[in-house]
Design an enzyme around this catalytic site. Structure first.
Site, PDB file in Angstrom:
ATOM      1  N   HIS A  35      98.395 -18.802 -21.840  1.00 46.83           N
ATOM      2  CA  HIS A  35      98.346 -18.267 -20.469  1.00 46.83           C
ATOM      3  C   HIS A  35      98.477 -19.397 -19.442  1.00 46.83           C
ATOM      4  O   HIS A  35      99.180 -19.260 -18.445  1.00 46.83           O
ATOM      5  CB  HIS A  35      97.013 -17.541 -20.217  1.00 46.83           C
ATOM      6  N   GLN A 152     108.011  -7.361 -26.419  1.00 44.33           N
ATOM      7  CA  GLN A 152     107.498  -6.948 -25.102  1.00 44.33           C
ATOM      8  C   GLN A 152     108.378  -7.542 -23.994  1.00 44.33           C
ATOM      9  O   GLN A 152     108.765  -6.850 -23.044  1.00 44.33           O
ATOM     10  CB  GLN A 152     106.057  -7.423 -24.957  1.00 44.33           C
ATOM     11  N   SER A 184      96.517 -17.107 -29.243  1.00 43.48           N
ATOM     12  CA  SER A 184      96.336 -15.680 -28.968  1.00 43.48           C
ATOM     13  C   SER A 184      94.859 -15.445 -28.705  1.00 43.48           C
ATOM     14  O   SER A 184      94.001 -16.061 -29.344  1.00 43.48           O
ATOM     15  CB  SER A 184      96.775 -14.864 -30.187  1.00 43.48           C
TER      16      SER A 184
HETATM   17  P1  AMP Z   1      98.089 -11.222 -23.135  1.00 45.27           P
HETATM   18  O1  AMP Z   1      96.913 -11.631 -22.323  1.00 45.27           O
HETATM   19  O2  AMP Z   1      97.933 -11.480 -24.607  1.00 45.27           O
HETATM   20  O3  AMP Z   1      98.577  -9.829 -22.819  1.00 45.27           O
HETATM   21  O4  AMP Z   1      99.273 -12.184 -22.707  1.00 45.27           O
HETATM   22  C1  AMP Z   1      99.643 -12.334 -21.363  1.00 45.27           C
HETATM   23  C2  AMP Z   1     100.919 -13.132 -21.304  1.00 45.27           C
HETATM   24  O5  AMP Z   1     100.722 -14.396 -21.916  1.00 45.27           O
HETATM   25  C3  AMP Z   1     102.080 -12.444 -22.056  1.00 45.27           C
HETATM   26  O6  AMP Z   1     103.279 -12.639 -21.334  1.00 45.27           O
HETATM   27  C4  AMP Z   1     102.089 -13.194 -23.355  1.00 45.27           C
HETATM   28  O7  AMP Z   1     103.357 -13.201 -23.998  1.00 45.27           O
HETATM   29  C5  AMP Z   1     101.718 -14.588 -22.900  1.00 45.27           C
HETATM   30  N1  AMP Z   1     101.191 -15.365 -24.016  1.00 45.27           N
HETATM   31  C6  AMP Z   1     100.211 -15.006 -24.874  1.00 45.27           C
HETATM   32  N2  AMP Z   1     100.038 -15.957 -25.823  1.00 45.27           N
HETATM   33  C7  AMP Z   1     100.953 -16.927 -25.562  1.00 45.27           C
HETATM   34  C8  AMP Z   1     101.300 -18.166 -26.173  1.00 45.27           C
HETATM   35  N3  AMP Z   1     100.673 -18.600 -27.263  1.00 45.27           N
HETATM   36  N4  AMP Z   1     102.296 -18.906 -25.634  1.00 45.27           N
HETATM   37  C9  AMP Z   1     102.949 -18.461 -24.533  1.00 45.27           C
HETATM   38  N5  AMP Z   1     102.673 -17.300 -23.901  1.00 45.27           N
HETATM   39  C10 AMP Z   1     101.698 -16.542 -24.401  1.00 45.27           C
END
Ligand code: AMP
Length: 280
Positions: A35, A152, A184
């Site tokens: 993030h 997504q 993640s």
């Molecule tokens: P989330 O909070 O998991 O819904 O993720 C929010 C945003 O952060 C989404 O666009 C995800 O693809 C991105 N994101 C989550 N994990 C990663 C990561 N390891 N590297 C880059 N972007 C990420």
């Protein structure tokens, strides 16, 4: 519209009225380095940076998954502050859905039924509804999404194009731990043994990349190699391996044009996904 949503919209409208460009990073919180990388990119590109933090019930099929999804609002506020975020929008469920579950929704199209969509029915419809709603509140902006969630990203890019939404989608590379595991929020639920085992996902993808570098073009060979690698890890239960066209996400049999390898596996009750691009 609830007051919190109205304030979010107003603040970004005011920014644009002052000729400030707006960068928007939608998240579900429990903010990690992945993030942060999106926020930093937005900070570099834009005058005004907004982050939303909302665990969207519409995109969860499984009540338990929703109930146990990691939440850490105090730390998220510190992270956002530390990264120089101008505006955090963190509504409660009834602040974003005051009428209850939306009746009018967005059909993610055929891509919404494949891979993650097949594993999680209704998931991408829920994602499209919340992202469209957040885009409507945010107004014209650049929005930053991680390649970690490649399907997504593809669906949202297509939604923006098909519905002419005034948003420029900026894809951002996946941020990984030292052993390759994609960051993640769900990783925090892994036991130490599962955490170590989970590195098999990125290793499997690395093996597919290496085979392509050695001129292997047959998707079946690549898939078999990835499945073997994940299958060799006793704590992993393979959900799928796929090799798809980068643009359409249709499965391919040969790597001719840019393609993407995707994997999903369970580690106990935790399901993790990862992917990598495969250039011919
Ligand atoms: P989330 O909070 O998991 O819904 O993720 C929010 C945003 O952060 C989404 O666009 C995800 O693809 C991105 N994101 C989550 N994990 C990663 C990561 N390891 N590297 C880059 N972007 C990420």
């Amino acid at each position: 519209m609830t007051p919190k949503a109205a304030r979010f919209r107003e603040a970004l409208d005011e920014g644009r009225a002052d000729r400030r460009s707006v960068g928007f990073v939608p998240t579900m919180g429990a903010l990690h380095e992945g993030h942060r990388s999106l926020i930093r990119r937005a900070r570099r590109d834009c005058d005004l940076v907004a982050v939303s933090i909302f665990v969207n019930p519409l995109q969860f099929g499984d009540e338990r998954d929703l109930a146990t999804y990691p939440r850490d609002p105090d730390r998220d506020a510190e992270v956002a502050d530390g990264e120089g975020v101008d505006l955090v929008f963190a509504p409660d469920v009834d602040e974003l859905y005051p009428e209850g579950d939306p009746i009018v929704t967005i059909d993610p199209g055929p891509l919404g039924n494949l891979l993650e969509g097949a594993a999680r029915p209704g998931h991408f419809r829920g994602v499209c509804v919340v992202v469209a709603k957040l885009f409507s509140l945010a107004g014209p902006c650049r929005a930053y999404f991680g390649e970690k969630d490649a399907q997504q990203l593809a669906i949202i890019s297509r939604m923006v194009a098909d519905l002419e939404l005034p948003v420029e989608i900026v894809p951002c590379p996946t941020v990984r731990e030292d052993d390759g595991l994609a960051m993640s929020s769900r990783n925090s639920h892994l036991s130490p043994e599962q955490r170590a085992a989970a590195a098999c996902l990125s290793r499997a993808l690395g093996e597919a990349e290496a085979l392509v570098r050695e001129d292997e073009r047959n998707a079946h060979v690549l898939k078999a190699a990835m499945a073997r690698r994940i299958g060799a890890e006793p704590l992993a239960r393979l959900d799928y391996v796929a090799v798809v066209d980068e643009r359409t996400f249709a499965e391919v049999s040969e790597i001719g044009s840019p393609a993407r390898a995707l994997v999903a596996a369970w580690f106990g009750a935790i399901r993790l996904i990862d992917n990598t691009s495969l250039a011919p």
